[in-house]
Design a protein around this motif. Structure first.
Motif, short mmCIF file in Angstrom:
data_model
loop_
_atom_site.label_atom_id
_atom_site.label_comp_id
_atom_site.label_asym_id
_atom_site.label_seq_id
_atom_site.Cartn_x
_atom_site.Cartn_y
_atom_site.Cartn_z
N ALA A 36 -5.43 3.46 6.59
CA ALA A 36 -4.16 2.78 6.90
C ALA A 36 -4.31 1.26 6.92
O ALA A 36 -3.38 0.53 6.53
N ASN A 37 -5.43 0.74 7.38
CA ASN A 37 -5.60 -0.71 7.52
C ASN A 37 -6.29 -1.36 6.33
O ASN A 37 -6.58 -2.57 6.37
N LEU A 38 -6.55 -0.59 5.29
CA LEU A 38 -7.16 -1.17 4.10
C LEU A 38 -6.14 -2.02 3.34
O LEU A 38 -4.94 -1.78 3.39
N LYS A 39 -6.68 -3.02 2.63
CA LYS A 39 -5.83 -3.88 1.81
C LYS A 39 -6.35 -3.87 0.36
O LYS A 39 -6.86 -4.87 -0.14
N PRO A 40 -6.22 -2.74 -0.33
CA PRO A 40 -6.74 -2.66 -1.70
C PRO A 40 -5.85 -3.43 -2.68
O PRO A 40 -4.69 -3.72 -2.40
N ARG A 41 -6.41 -3.71 -3.81
CA ARG A 41 -5.65 -4.34 -4.89
C ARG A 41 -6.11 -3.74 -6.21
O ARG A 41 -7.23 -3.22 -6.32
N LEU A 42 -5.25 -3.84 -7.20
CA LEU A 42 -5.60 -3.35 -8.53
C LEU A 42 -6.61 -4.29 -9.17
O LEU A 42 -6.54 -5.51 -9.01
N ARG A 43 -7.55 -3.71 -9.89
CA ARG A 43 -8.58 -4.51 -10.55
C ARG A 43 -7.99 -5.26 -11.74
O ARG A 43 -7.00 -4.82 -12.35
N PRO A 44 -8.57 -6.40 -12.08
CA PRO A 44 -8.13 -7.12 -13.29
C PRO A 44 -8.30 -6.24 -14.52
O PRO A 44 -9.27 -5.49 -14.65
N LEU A 83 -0.05 -3.06 -4.27
CA LEU A 83 -1.47 -3.20 -3.91
C LEU A 83 -1.97 -4.56 -4.39
O LEU A 83 -2.56 -4.70 -5.47
N ASP A 84 -1.71 -5.61 -3.56
CA ASP A 84 -2.06 -6.98 -3.95
C ASP A 84 -3.22 -7.55 -3.15
O ASP A 84 -3.56 -8.73 -3.27
N GLY A 85 -3.81 -6.74 -2.25
CA GLY A 85 -4.92 -7.22 -1.45
C GLY A 85 -4.50 -7.96 -0.19
O GLY A 85 -5.37 -8.38 0.59
N ARG A 86 -3.21 -8.13 0.07
CA ARG A 86 -2.74 -8.84 1.26
C ARG A 86 -2.11 -7.90 2.28
O ARG A 86 -2.32 -8.02 3.47
N ALA A 87 -1.31 -6.94 1.81
CA ALA A 87 -0.64 -6.01 2.72
C ALA A 87 -1.51 -4.78 2.93
O ALA A 87 -2.24 -4.34 2.03
N THR A 88 -1.45 -4.19 4.13
CA THR A 88 -2.20 -2.97 4.41
C THR A 88 -1.48 -1.78 3.80
O THR A 88 -0.27 -1.82 3.50
N LEU A 89 -2.22 -0.68 3.64
CA LEU A 89 -1.61 0.53 3.09
C LEU A 89 -0.52 1.08 4.00
O LEU A 89 0.48 1.61 3.52
N GLU A 90 -0.72 0.93 5.31
CA GLU A 90 0.31 1.38 6.25
C GLU A 90 1.59 0.61 6.03
O GLU A 90 2.69 1.19 6.00
N GLU A 91 1.50 -0.70 5.88
CA GLU A 91 2.69 -1.52 5.65
C GLU A 91 3.35 -1.17 4.33
O GLU A 91 4.59 -1.07 4.25
N ILE A 92 2.53 -0.98 3.31
CA ILE A 92 3.10 -0.66 2.00
C ILE A 92 3.81 0.69 2.04
O ILE A 92 4.94 0.85 1.55
#
Length: 740
Positions: A36-44, A83-92
């Motif tokens: 829930a608290n992870l902030k993943p982002r898509l790879r280039p 998934l931009d690396g700033r918002a958490t998965l819970e927030e998204i």
């Protein structure tokens, strides 16, 4: 939401989650707290393209490093796109839930999607530790997919290398073919190939039956097969490259134990244009047909030998495999992906199977929260038809190949048949029963599921073993012309007038047909003139002394000319044909045509007495003769034009010996009959399977049946359950084809 066909992934998304949530399903996941608290982002390098299918907007996410593709609906796209690396998965997830409501994906569904994205290397490395559980689930799905391939004797594959460099190197050689001119040229080539196949069909079929499984020919085929399939797969790669995609996977697959190269053209799933996707799937078959056309040209022109043997095997591989495998959408090869893209229903095979599973679980077991993969009414029609048709075709194809192979190699054929029966019947049955007994998702409905499963098993068993149904052998029969009823042309003559139309009843002495014979009249006039000349010469010699010897010779010539005149006179008088008894005129309409020239003795028709019994010859397959011999002598006779108005007949004799020679052309498939002929017989009189002939008499009036016509005879075997009959038929197949 994601979907899989050439697009790898699973079925995710809002509508499935909405149905689950309304039935207290897993909208929330007990594993969600781990991520829930992870902030993943898509790879280039990860790309997303937009596509419209079935009136719905989809987004195709492509992970270039692993060549994986995922189909996302609006809710899935909103989740992944954030998934931009700033918002958490819970927030998204909360934002998506607020925006889409019941159409938003559940936490467990989002967890599985993120796990597959992680496995596809589409997310940043920082998400890896916490997504390990989801990744393990995704790997488990991948392992199950591999095991499923190993269970399928028609499709096993192993990865080898990245072929992109080879495709880029060879693409310039075929670039001119990707255009309208190239397509028109391809149509001309394939059209010529089709014409040549039709013109040489008998020879091709005979060569296939006689040589396809010969040991030396199998060696040639084993060498030709990988080359032909290499060109096939390379054509897929060229098409992907032409439309801007990349091919990163190449390896070996086994089709009925034959190794062949393959390339992973799944990058086509991300093409926004439907034509590009369909053409990419078709490129391999198109290339093989061109290869088959070239082989046909060589086969037609080269001297018989090794070159023609290689050309024949190229045609066999490129033609038969294209027709039975790649060209049939019921198998998950090229035509399947073409169909999916053409109708806009991705992952048709898997989702069709899930839809049938949903029917059983929802309405059979009463599990209302079971996920329904259908999104539109159109998909429902495709799901209804595809899974049964695909399953039946796979069984038919595998068993047909097994029987064909068994004609030369019984052990291999029996092994393949056993494998096919086990994987298509045994494994699915065991898996289904095991799921009913052990699956936690069925726990609350276990009793009903067991009862329904028992009914689903017991009902077919009851039908197969407990219900006797009418049993009989239906055989083709030919109407035999009674003796002494034939009407023939008395000489070489032409039909002048038909006085009685065919099919009418006539009285004794009635004129039937008049004929003209100008040549006969000329011969008669010449003979009469020669006779008069000879008689004059005889009178002269008799009045001259010493002419006794010459007079004797002239008398002999006169005797010959008198006999010749009498024969010609009788033939001339017979040009008008009369009815010699009361009866019915039976004749072909294409014979009784004014002006039609007939040779001496040619059949004009037949005069059938009104009280004569019709005699039939029935052709009984040799493997049914034991049952027919035990059947009652009285049989049922049906004419094709009067199937619902049968009559009866009496069997007078059944030949004890079997034969493959057919004395009546009406039996042959080439004349519209049911019996397949042996293509290797130059006379076209030998059947592919042996038959016994039965003589049958019936009182059926001949005004409804032409001489030589094909009708049907049914031998009654009483009533018997279906299972023993199926077992007998299977045993006969094993005895005749597998030699056991």
């Amino acid at each position: 939401m994601t979907d899989a066909s050439v697009i790898q992934g699973g079925d995710w998304g809002g509508k499935a989650a909405r149905r689950a949530a309304t039935a207290d399903g897993p909208l929330f996941s007990p594993y969600w707290y781990k991520i829930a608290n992870l902030k993943p982002r898509l790879r280039p390098g990860v790309t997303i393209t937009r596509r419209v299918e079935q009136g719905e907007i989809w987004h195709i996410l492509s992970a270039p490093e692993t060549n994986r593709h995922f189909r996302l609906d609006a809710a899935g796209y909103a989740l992944v796109g954030a998934l931009d690396g700033r918002a958490t998965l819970e927030e998204i997830w909360r934002t998506v839930l607020h925006r889409f409501g019941d159409d938003a994906p559940g936490q467990d569904e989002a967890l599985r999607l993120l796990g597959q994205l992680h496995q596809a290397n589409a997310l940043n490395a920082g998400a890896m530790p916490s997504l390990s559980e989801a990744a393990r689930r995704a790997r488990r799905v991948a392992r199950q997919r591999v095991l499923g391939q190993l269970k399928n004797p028609l499709f096993v594959r192993f990865h080898l290398f990245d072929p992109q460099w080879l495709i880029e190197l060879t693409y310039p050689l075929v670039r001119p073919m990707f255009g309208r001119v190239g397509f028109l040229l391809w149509l001309l080539i394939v059209g010529w190939l089709g014409v040549m196949v039709i013109q040489n069909w008998d020879e091709l079929a005979a060569t296939t039956l006689d040589r396809a499984l010969a040991a030396d020919n199998l060696l040639i085929a084993a060498l030709v097969f990988p080359v032909a399939k290499f060109i096939h797969e390379l054509a897929h790669g060229w098409a992907v490259h032409h439309y801007g995609g990349e091919v990163r996977d190449c390896g070996i697959m086994f089709l009925v134990f034959l190794p062949a190269p393959y390339v992973d053209a799944s990058a086509a799933g991300a093409f926004p244009g439907r034509f590009a996707r369909v053409f990419t799937s078709a490129a391999g078959m198109m290339a093989e047909l061109v290869l088959a056309a070239g082989a046909m040209a060589v086969w037609l022109t080269a001297e018989t030998g090794l070159v023609t043997a290689i050309a024949f095997n190229v045609m066999l591989v490129a033609g038969i495999s294209t027709l039975l495998f790649n060209g049939n959408p019921l198998l998950r090869f090229d035509a399947y992906f073409m169909l999916c893209d053409a109708i806009g229903v991705q992952n048709l095979g898997t989702r069709s199977g899930k839809w049938w599973s949903w029917l059983v679980h929802r309405y059979g077991f009463g599990i209302e929260e079971w996920e329904n993969p259908m999104r539109t009414r159109t998909e429902g029609w495709w799901f209804t038809l595809y899974q049964p048709a695909s399953y039946a075709y796979r069984v038919f194809l595998t068993l047909s190949i097994a029987l064909f192979v068994a004609s030369e190699y019984p052990v291999v054929g029996l092994t393949l048949a056993t494998w096919a029966i086990t994987t298509t019947f045994g494994f699915p049955f065991a898996k289904g029963v095991w799921q009913v007994i052990t699956s936690p998702r069925v726990a609350r409905h276990r009793r009903r599921a067991v009862l329904v499963t028992a009914a689903m098993i017991g009902l077919p068993v009851l039908v197969l073993f407990g219900i006797p149904i009418p049993h009989g052998t239906v055989a083709p029969a030919v109407v035999i012309q009674p003796e002494g009823t034939r009407l023939a042309a008395p000489a070489q003559a032409q039909v002048a007038e038909v006085l009685q139309p065919a099919g009418t009843s006539v009285a004794k002495g009635a004129p039937l047909i008049t004929m003209e014979a100008p040549l006969l009249e000329a011969e008669l006039a010449v003979t009469v003139a020669e006779l008069a000349t000879a008689q004059a010469e005889l009178a002269s010699e008799e009045g001259r002394s010493g002419g006794a010897a010459e007079a004797a010779a002239i008398r002999a010539e006169i005797g010959y000319l008198q006999r010749e005149r009498q024969i010609l006179t009788d033939d001339a008088e017979a040009l008008e044909i009369f009815a010699e008894a009361d009866g019915q005129l039976v004749a072909r309409a294409d014979v009784l045509l004014p002006g039609r020239l007939l040779s001496r003795g040619a059949e004009v028709g037949a005069l059938i007495p009104l009280d004569v019994q019709v005699e039939l010859r029935a052709a009984i397959p040799a493997w049914r003769i034991e049952e027919v011999m035990r059947a009652p002598a009285r049989v049922e006779v049906r004419h094709p034009g009067r199937l619902f108005d049968p009559t009866t007949g009496e069997v007078t004799r059944i030949s004890p010996e079997a034969t493959r020679i057919l004395p009546y052309v009406a039996f042959a498939a080439t004349a519209g009959g049911p019996l397949t002929m042996d293509p290797s017989d130059p006379d076209g009189q030998r059947a592919a399977e042996p038959v016994h002939f039965a003589q049958i008499e019936t009182t059926w009036p001949l005004e409804t049946t032409a001489i030589g016509a094909l009708i049907w005879v049914r031998f009654d075997h009483g009533r018997a359950p279906l299972a023993p009959r199926l077992w007998r038929a299977a045993r006969q197949v094993f005895l005749t084809r597998l030699a056991i």
